[in-house]
Design an enzyme around this catalytic site. Sequence first.
Site, short mmCIF file in Angstrom:
data_model
loop_
_atom_site.label_atom_id
_atom_site.label_comp_id
_atom_site.label_asym_id
_atom_site.label_seq_id
_atom_site.Cartn_x
_atom_site.Cartn_y
_atom_site.Cartn_z
N HIS A 1 1.04 -1.16 0.10
CA HIS A 1 -0.33 0.48 -0.24
C HIS A 1 0.63 1.17 -0.08
CE1 HIS A 1 -3.69 -2.02 1.45
NE2 HIS A 1 -3.29 -2.83 0.61
N GLU B 1 18.39 4.83 -13.96
CA GLU B 1 19.20 3.86 -14.42
C GLU B 1 18.19 2.81 -13.56
OE1 GLU B 1 21.55 2.93 -14.67
OE2 GLU B 1 22.84 1.41 -13.87
#
Lengths: 263, 263, 263, 263
Positions: free
Chosen positions: C143, C167
């Site tokens: 969550h 990246e």
Amino acid sequence: MSAPTSSASAQQPVAQAAQATQSQNIVDPEDLIRSDDPEHPANLIPELCRGFYKLGWVTGTGGGISIRRDDHVYLAPSGVQKERILPEHIFVLPFAQSSVPKPGSQRDFLRIPSKKGLKESACTPLFWNAFTMRNAGACIHTHSQHAVLLTLLLPRDAQSFQISHQEMIKGVRLGGNGSTLRFFDTLEVPIIENTADEEDLTEGMAEAMEKFPNAAAILVRRHGVYVWGNTWEQAKTQAECLDYLFEMACKMLQNKLPLVGDA
Amino acid sequence: MSAPTSSASAQQPVAQAAQATQSQNIVDPEDLIRSDDPEHPANLIPELCRGFYKLGWVTGTGGGISIRRDDHVYLAPSGVQKERILPEHIFVLPFAQSSVPKPGSQRDFLRIPSKKGLKESACTPLFWNAFTMRNAGACIHTHSQHAVLLTLLLPRDAQSFQISHQEMIKGVRLGGNGSTLRFFDTLEVPIIENTADEEDLTEGMAEAMEKFPNAAAILVRRHGVYVWGNTWEQAKTQAECLDYLFEMACKMLQNKLPLVGDA
Amino acid sequence: MSAPTSSASAQQPVAQAAQATQSQNIVDPEDLIRSDDPEHPANLIPELCRGFYKLGWVTGTGGGISIRRDDHVYLAPSGVQKERILPEHIFVLPFAQSSVPKPGSQRDFLRIPSKKGLKESACTPLFWNAFTMRNAGACIHTHSQHAVLLTLLLPRDAQSFQISHQEMIKGVRLGGNGSTLRFFDTLEVPIIENTADEEDLTEGMAEAMEKFPNAAAILVRRHGVYVWGNTWEQAKTQAECLDYLFEMACKMLQNKLPLVGDA
Amino acid sequence: MSAPTSSASAQQPVAQAAQATQSQNIVDPEDLIRSDDPEHPANLIPELCRGFYKLGWVTGTGGGISIRRDDHVYLAPSGVQKERILPEHIFVLPFAQSSVPKPGSQRDFLRIPSKKGLKESACTPLFWNAFTMRNAGACIHTHSQHAVLLTLLLPRDAQSFQISHQEMIKGVRLGGNGSTLRFFDTLEVPIIENTADEEDLTEGMAEAMEKFPNAAAILVRRHGVYVWGNTWEQAKTQAECLDYLFEMACKMLQNKLPLVGDA
């Protein structure tokens, strides 16, 4: 300017007191930092610094805490990782009202950590301000981003930070050592300019403490904050309450909410 | 371009040195990573990586630290959870000024972890830049969001990040290995473009290190930062100070505050 | 719609398989969750959930992780504090491609925690999607506020989240179980609408997984994210990389920076 | 106004009950806080407070939790560092529907910590509201910045905080002790004005609890929040869900996103 300064005449009695203490009570200066009591300053300072590191107050070797107990002042070395300090790294200085130890003047020390290359915290004379001018039992210095950002968000010529109507104000004491503020009171923390060398802050901090006798802390622009208290518990409680208020004030300023009043 | 490169001729002496070391001093290559000393690199790297994970520097297997001690370089495997590394996972390579180990060329290793499927960190040649060009004793690579966001908030064509008048600048050394900067100095960290493969950053990082001899770190746009120091302690201290400054700079830019000067 | 569903005919063989397994191999169903191996799923799930709690992924009893090993699926109970789960709380279900266990249908269980009042995680059929449609070895549900806020900051009718030139994208695998993405690739994570009951997400999640075969995760608007991988290590690595990218994307959107491209 | 108040006549039976309990069952009042069970309130409160400290809920000695078990109420001292409480610091009061203990009126106590200078939490009468008006088994008070900032970001005259269409709403119970809310439901938490002294909030909190019978918590403007539940687990789960929603709501308001509805 009445900031305590170290002079030859003032240091004399300190050195004598140190010698006296050493000859009468202490066989081995290492005894000053050896204790099974977790609340002994030599044990507390490392533990508290680990907690301060997690809060982001003392990363990059910055910041720390000094505790005064009886006639001794305990503090951490300069330039070391504060979350990795051990009791054996703690410096012990004699406490005397009339003198501020000049960093590096070794004869003032009751105990110098045997590990080579350490020197006492550069904050030493600043901690001394709290001990001599407010009779503090502990002084905390942090580089908290909340403190630094607040000094940048406030107007460039602001002489102090003011906030009111915050529950956390009630955890701060008048002058850092008196009765606690009330919810409706306006907390005021002076802001001084930073200097190239930490020890050069000593005078500016002392002046601000005189000018703002009710202040429980001194903010240093683009640097951090000094907070003190009667005991290490009160110094830590006030450091937490103030850091909370610095953070809240940054958020309020970013949301264009006034810091003083309840409008 | 003078970035150290690995070539057959350069590797020859390294392999010989490795053999010599092995035959003369080491009975079991596992001895290289077995130690009761908590500050042995094979013990330190796992511990430090757990700390870096908590700071958000090495989540998702990214980032890490390499430590050089005497003629050995210690580093973590590639693509593993950095907060779960054990001493037995540590790679040991021979150190030689003249060579950069090519990832996967196994004959350069003094010790290859016995656990199957591991290969050394893809950052190895980048760590080598710090070891050979700045004589560093340690190099840290992080994917800190503060570093990455900073490279996005600065103008697209910015060649470097500059900041001054921050206390934390004083924790950073000229070139990463010299004297510490002063409060009024302007810290400058070059920014290079990211590449598809990590090892392809080697040359760009070396060029930037040459062009900015005073830089203590290299930012990689949309990727992270490389920071080094004479020792692991100095590398870590500088990584913390720089990360603090990256974070502060992001906040300052978002609040339209200038990074350089004290206006 | 091809989402796997539980039917009487499909469950029959599972129940039989469970009985067969129990009679042949297992004397005591408690053996399924008793192990000295810290990487046994019954030990790993509690440990990983403690880590997820610190990251803010599973506060308020939400979220969790399910691990599949051989023919068994291990998962946490529903509605309990995820940072306090013990091995003895872990449910064990038989795994069969052809069935999704219907929460509460107890005959599908190899092991039901003896502590009264527990029932298996409401996410069970959603975890099953990852196991059956992607052959996943583990599935994580968080969550995380970064995931939820991202679904709110993107346009209301956005069918997916896209980002490139980061990246951390390189830590995510095509489809969650294939080769890793490259820096220049555009990562895409579908967003589905939340439903009143968690199990009612099953079909929508399965549809999105079919429509986006390269997706390594499913975002649920105003709810959170499901991430899977071939192993628990890969699921965790991808969950961390994606959460990093969700957080970075929120910051980029708040600073009006484009998520795709390198402009 | 029907807030329970402490009066001489109401206290009489409590004092008698306390005496009766003491004479019949308890040889040593210290037995009330000595237990090997980690879930005994005297052990739980210190452990939970350490967790709350890490969440930033109880820094600066603020906040805490009170647990009611059978006829006893357990709570922490006032003004102490909540992350350092030990079982021996816990106060034990008799529980009676008809009375609210007046802080400092010692005859109501079954056990007063022997350490000098401690007094029970100033929140005691507020915790009592939850115990008497909602039959709560535990009540948590936090100074979370998310709660406080939310009360500042909402309009000055807002009587309550409302939010809908968030998964985490499902972790909150109607009235704090009933059935859980559904995703589409609108969660409502009343906001009351802060007062100079904490105990003076008692009446305002009771009024708000009466006016908003479905509320699971009470926000106090510029101060924090009170959350309760049938058990300590439910109180903690709801405190976490609500804090998540307060934080999310702050972010939504800062991004000009509506809190109610799914537009």
